[in-house]
Design an enzyme around this catalytic site. Sequence first.
Site, PDB file in Angstrom:
ATOM      1  CG  LEU A   1      26.281  52.962  17.966  1.00  0.00           C
ATOM      2  CD1 LEU A   1      25.715  54.365  18.150  1.00  0.00           C
ATOM      3  CD2 LEU A   1      25.606  52.271  16.793  1.00  0.00           C
TER       4      LEU A   1
ATOM      5  CG  HIS B   1      29.239  40.175  18.836  1.00  0.00           C
ATOM      6  ND1 HIS B   1      28.149  40.369  19.657  1.00  0.00           N
ATOM      7  CD2 HIS B   1      30.126  39.411  19.540  1.00  0.00           C
ATOM      8  CE1 HIS B   1      28.370  39.769  20.807  1.00  0.00           C
ATOM      9  NE2 HIS B   1      29.546  39.176  20.765  1.00  0.00           N
TER      10      HIS B   1
END
Length: 343
Positions: free
Chosen positions: A125, A229
């Site tokens: 993605l 992240h």
Amino acid sequence: MMLIRPIQRQDKQALLQLATKTGTGFTSLPNNEQNITDRIERMIATWEGTAPLSDQGYLFALEDTTTKKVVGISGVEVAIGLNEPWYDFHVGTQVHASKELGIYRQMKKLSLSNDHTGHSELCTLFLDPEYRKNKNGQLLSKSRLMFIAAFKEKFSERIIAEMRGVSDQEGESPFWESLGRHFFSINFTEADYLTGIGQKSFIAELMPKHAFYVDFLTEAAKEVIAEVHPSTQPARNILESEGMRYEGYVDIFDAGPTLEAYTKDLRVVRKSQLRKIVITTTESLAQETLLIGNEKYQDFRAIIANPQINENEIYLTQEQTQALSVNEGEQIRIVPLFEKEKK
């Protein structure tokens, strides 16, 4: 209009361009032309029915229909770990106790695991930073679930998604520096690249086979276990809103969390419904935003819009039906884009 469609061979250069923007830790779209070419061919073979189960996967492009530019990518692997082992760490607990000494201690441990072998995987993605607006990320991520809802028989009963773990602006991973570097003479960026071009099992074979204690890691490494992240947090939020959860598995390189669910329990799979198309010349907008996808396996299309609907019908414009490659009277699948509409 923003449109989801199957990947095509002519999208290769667009994927290479997107790959230059992903950054360290995004292993499933490496900046490698041969890898991307092979991936596209494998996806096309899946749609054509010629790929074995171990190779099957789907890749979808997000296209800006005004500019004809591919600005995002998302994928699904049908059954992971059948060609080569699929590794992750399971975060478990080891108890040390002595009744005589009055000592009882629970310690976290990491154990190498292949528990997700054969599961389907949501992957790859990535949305161009310039297009991270107007619910484009929601469309890119959730359209895969709409495809799964339409063709459930193509996928495993369980599905996972590996989330990108924490690394800094220089591409350094605290978890890798505390663990992985002890077993390899390469830095995290190089290990990350090798993973992306299909060398993950080779690297994983050099990792410790026995469980080891989390307490032996540095504080910085312990803090990032099962954390994502910063740029991946929106993607995690979307998948968790659809019913996926962290169940104690993390990536062997950066300790990013693995989210998982039973495929049938995903919100889009559970709640999507079919409606008959009525073409309208006057667009009348409803308050609720819908994810709309056709029922065509090899020519899947999806958009988001705010059309009027009733118990049996959906009212679409000619432009919307053309984008979806459908005609009046056909059945189309719909679901609210959000569980509750976000303003």
